[in-house]
Design a protein around this motif. Sequence first.
Motif, PDB file in Angstrom:
ATOM      1  N   SER A  60       0.847  -1.349   0.090  1.00  0.00           N
ATOM      2  CA  SER A  60      -0.019  -0.074  -0.019  1.00  0.00           C
ATOM      3  C   SER A  60       0.867   1.197  -0.020  1.00  0.00           C
ATOM      4  O   SER A  60       1.802   1.664   0.881  1.00  0.00           O
ATOM      5  CB  SER A  60      -0.826  -0.055   1.493  1.00  0.00           C
ATOM      6  N   GLU A  61       0.652   2.318  -0.801  1.00  0.00           N
ATOM      7  CA  GLU A  61       1.166   3.605  -0.610  1.00  0.00           C
ATOM      8  C   GLU A  61       0.247   4.584  -0.550  1.00  0.00           C
ATOM      9  O   GLU A  61       0.327   5.601  -1.076  1.00  0.00           O
ATOM     10  CB  GLU A  61       1.876   3.777  -2.141  1.00  0.00           C
ATOM     11  N   LYS A  95       5.962  -0.665   4.284  1.00  0.00           N
ATOM     12  CA  LYS A  95       5.508  -1.243   5.678  1.00  0.00           C
ATOM     13  C   LYS A  95       4.465  -0.501   6.503  1.00  0.00           C
ATOM     14  O   LYS A  95       4.406   0.539   5.904  1.00  0.00           O
ATOM     15  CB  LYS A  95       6.890  -1.291   6.680  1.00  0.00           C
ATOM     16  N   VAL A  96       3.559  -1.153   7.188  1.00  0.00           N
ATOM     17  CA  VAL A  96       2.566  -0.249   7.783  1.00  0.00           C
ATOM     18  C   VAL A  96       2.839  -0.824   9.178  1.00  0.00           C
ATOM     19  O   VAL A  96       3.278  -1.857   9.463  1.00  0.00           O
ATOM     20  CB  VAL A  96       1.203  -0.996   7.432  1.00  0.00           C
ATOM     21  N   ILE A  97       2.315  -0.050  10.255  1.00  0.00           N
ATOM     22  CA  ILE A  97       2.509  -0.234  11.657  1.00  0.00           C
ATOM     23  C   ILE A  97       1.039  -0.759  12.126  1.00  0.00           C
ATOM     24  O   ILE A  97       0.142  -0.193  11.467  1.00  0.00           O
ATOM     25  CB  ILE A  97       2.676   1.222  12.325  1.00  0.00           C
ATOM     26  N   GLY A  98       1.462  -1.767  13.021  1.00  0.00           N
ATOM     27  CA  GLY A  98       0.066  -2.136  13.668  1.00  0.00           C
ATOM     28  C   GLY A  98      -0.763  -0.992  14.251  1.00  0.00           C
ATOM     29  O   GLY A  98      -0.450  -0.157  14.864  1.00  0.00           O
ATOM     30  N   LEU A  99      -2.055  -1.035  14.044  1.00  0.00           N
ATOM     31  CA  LEU A  99      -3.305   0.221  14.187  1.00  0.00           C
ATOM     32  C   LEU A  99      -3.078   0.420  15.788  1.00  0.00           C
ATOM     33  O   LEU A  99      -3.081   1.724  15.825  1.00  0.00           O
ATOM     34  CB  LEU A  99      -4.545  -0.568  13.967  1.00  0.00           C
ATOM     35  N   SER A 100      -2.859  -0.416  16.621  1.00  0.00           N
ATOM     36  CA  SER A 100      -2.978  -0.014  18.091  1.00  0.00           C
ATOM     37  C   SER A 100      -1.790   0.791  18.377  1.00  0.00           C
ATOM     38  O   SER A 100      -1.713   1.415  19.415  1.00  0.00           O
ATOM     39  CB  SER A 100      -3.041  -1.308  19.001  1.00  0.00           C
ATOM     40  N   LYS A 101      -0.701   0.449  17.796  1.00  0.00           N
ATOM     41  CA  LYS A 101       0.748   1.077  18.089  1.00  0.00           C
ATOM     42  C   LYS A 101       0.443   2.689  17.878  1.00  0.00           C
ATOM     43  O   LYS A 101       1.131   3.536  18.486  1.00  0.00           O
ATOM     44  CB  LYS A 101       1.722   0.554  17.213  1.00  0.00           C
ATOM     45  N   VAL A 102      -0.253   3.273  16.853  1.00  0.00           N
ATOM     46  CA  VAL A 102      -0.410   4.713  16.647  1.00  0.00           C
ATOM     47  C   VAL A 102      -0.892   5.215  17.824  1.00  0.00           C
ATOM     48  O   VAL A 102      -0.318   6.271  18.373  1.00  0.00           O
ATOM     49  CB  VAL A 102      -1.260   4.839  15.409  1.00  0.00           C
ATOM     50  N   ALA A 103      -2.201   4.534  18.334  1.00  0.00           N
ATOM     51  CA  ALA A 103      -2.625   5.071  19.586  1.00  0.00           C
ATOM     52  C   ALA A 103      -1.554   4.947  20.982  1.00  0.00           C
ATOM     53  O   ALA A 103      -1.416   5.829  21.587  1.00  0.00           O
ATOM     54  CB  ALA A 103      -4.045   4.394  19.944  1.00  0.00           C
ATOM     55  N   ARG A 104      -0.933   3.875  20.853  1.00  0.00           N
ATOM     56  CA  ARG A 104       0.043   3.682  21.919  1.00  0.00           C
ATOM     57  C   ARG A 104       1.159   4.866  21.927  1.00  0.00           C
ATOM     58  O   ARG A 104       1.764   5.405  22.824  1.00  0.00           O
ATOM     59  CB  ARG A 104       0.766   2.366  22.056  1.00  0.00           C
ATOM     60  N   SER A 129       9.660   8.155  12.120  1.00  0.00           N
ATOM     61  CA  SER A 129      11.193   7.276  12.303  1.00  0.00           C
ATOM     62  C   SER A 129      10.771   5.918  12.473  1.00  0.00           C
ATOM     63  O   SER A 129      11.433   5.009  11.952  1.00  0.00           O
ATOM     64  CB  SER A 129      11.315   7.667  13.821  1.00  0.00           C
ATOM     65  N   VAL A 130       9.331   5.491  12.820  1.00  0.00           N
ATOM     66  CA  VAL A 130       9.178   3.925  12.778  1.00  0.00           C
ATOM     67  C   VAL A 130       8.792   3.441  11.611  1.00  0.00           C
ATOM     68  O   VAL A 130       9.378   2.258  11.051  1.00  0.00           O
ATOM     69  CB  VAL A 130       7.993   3.762  13.932  1.00  0.00           C
ATOM     70  N   THR A 131       7.926   4.292  10.749  1.00  0.00           N
ATOM     71  CA  THR A 131       7.483   3.519   9.632  1.00  0.00           C
ATOM     72  C   THR A 131       8.130   3.869   8.386  1.00  0.00           C
ATOM     73  O   THR A 131       8.167   3.330   7.212  1.00  0.00           O
ATOM     74  CB  THR A 131       5.976   4.188   9.338  1.00  0.00           C
ATOM     75  N   GLN A 132       9.089   4.746   8.467  1.00  0.00           N
ATOM     76  CA  GLN A 132       9.861   5.530   7.195  1.00  0.00           C
ATOM     77  C   GLN A 132       8.963   5.957   6.161  1.00  0.00           C
ATOM     78  O   GLN A 132       9.131   5.534   5.057  1.00  0.00           O
ATOM     79  CB  GLN A 132      11.106   4.526   6.838  1.00  0.00           C
ATOM     80  N   ALA A 133       7.777   6.400   6.556  1.00  0.00           N
ATOM     81  CA  ALA A 133       6.861   6.786   5.790  1.00  0.00           C
ATOM     82  C   ALA A 133       7.255   7.837   4.715  1.00  0.00           C
ATOM     83  O   ALA A 133       8.020   8.581   5.034  1.00  0.00           O
ATOM     84  CB  ALA A 133       5.434   7.341   6.587  1.00  0.00           C
ATOM     85  N   SER A 162      -0.979  21.380  14.568  1.00  0.00           N
ATOM     86  CA  SER A 162      -0.618  20.345  13.404  1.00  0.00           C
ATOM     87  C   SER A 162       1.098  20.040  13.055  1.00  0.00           C
ATOM     88  O   SER A 162       1.540  21.214  13.396  1.00  0.00           O
ATOM     89  CB  SER A 162      -1.385  20.878  12.032  1.00  0.00           C
ATOM     90  N   ALA A 163       1.073  19.100  12.797  1.00  0.00           N
ATOM     91  CA  ALA A 163       2.685  18.843  12.145  1.00  0.00           C
ATOM     92  C   ALA A 163       2.679  17.784  10.941  1.00  0.00           C
ATOM     93  O   ALA A 163       1.896  17.048  10.998  1.00  0.00           O
ATOM     94  CB  ALA A 163       3.602  17.936  13.281  1.00  0.00           C
ATOM     95  N   MET A 164       3.285  18.536   9.906  1.00  0.00           N
ATOM     96  CA  MET A 164       3.305  17.863   8.523  1.00  0.00           C
ATOM     97  C   MET A 164       4.511  17.491   8.184  1.00  0.00           C
ATOM     98  O   MET A 164       5.554  18.593   8.110  1.00  0.00           O
ATOM     99  CB  MET A 164       2.707  18.839   7.499  1.00  0.00           C
ATOM    100  N   LEU A 165       5.005  16.473   8.197  1.00  0.00           N
ATOM    101  CA  LEU A 165       6.404  16.026   7.643  1.00  0.00           C
ATOM    102  C   LEU A 165       6.096  15.380   6.282  1.00  0.00           C
ATOM    103  O   LEU A 165       5.235  14.515   5.915  1.00  0.00           O
ATOM    104  CB  LEU A 165       6.793  14.937   8.638  1.00  0.00           C
ATOM    105  N   GLY A 166       7.277  15.165   5.600  1.00  0.00           N
ATOM    106  CA  GLY A 166       7.608  14.675   4.111  1.00  0.00           C
ATOM    107  C   GLY A 166       6.326  15.160   3.175  1.00  0.00           C
ATOM    108  O   GLY A 166       6.132  16.397   3.157  1.00  0.00           O
ATOM    109  N   SER A 167       5.696  14.224   2.508  1.00  0.00           N
ATOM    110  CA  SER A 167       4.816  14.751   1.749  1.00  0.00           C
ATOM    111  C   SER A 167       3.648  15.537   1.920  1.00  0.00           C
ATOM    112  O   SER A 167       2.875  16.047   1.263  1.00  0.00           O
ATOM    113  CB  SER A 167       4.297  13.382   0.633  1.00  0.00           C
ATOM    114  N   PHE A 168       3.426  15.383   3.316  1.00  0.00           N
ATOM    115  CA  PHE A 168       2.218  16.241   3.715  1.00  0.00           C
ATOM    116  C   PHE A 168       2.621  17.555   3.933  1.00  0.00           C
ATOM    117  O   PHE A 168       1.868  18.558   4.006  1.00  0.00           O
ATOM    118  CB  PHE A 168       1.837  15.604   5.197  1.00  0.00           C
TER     119      PHE A 168
END
Length: 185
Positions: A60-61, A95-104, A129-133, A162-168
Amino acid sequence: MCEELAKHYHAILEGLGEDPQREGLLDTPMRAAKAMQYLCNGYEKNLDEVVNNALFESSSEEMVIVRDIELYSLCEHHLLPFIGKAHVAYIPTGKVIGLSKVARIVDMYARRLQIQENLTRQIADAVMSVTQASGVGVVIEAKHMCMMMRGVEKQNSVMTSSAMLGSFRSSVNTRQEFLQLIRGH
């Protein structure tokens, strides 16, 4: 550590003119100390432990959004709560991160003495840092008790950061899509 904090709460009660030996306050210093430890337990956590290798291969992209994550934090200026919600988005690059990890991740940083502006950026930096998105966007909307209960006493004010990084940050279209999706609910 809890006993030491309880001693300080005992002194605070005395400083306020209260009697810490009064029946209703007998256990308050220890209860307050335990509550403060819980509310600030983000200091005991680190990003690697929170994520716990929950990264998964994905082709997924497309934008991934976790919306309306409740957050509870303490203003570092007055030690009063601010309460709100975080919206976190990223664009995966393999890579995608586990959904609950975002909330954590949100909780780990929110459960520290904070200002909302820094909290927003810490969450964005951590997800990046974690996802290298290719990009990360974070918006936080919160009500601050330091503004509602004291000072100007404005009951209906909401702070948005707000914080917008990279393509955001670099793509107006990506940023707009994110903002429309979180507001369109």
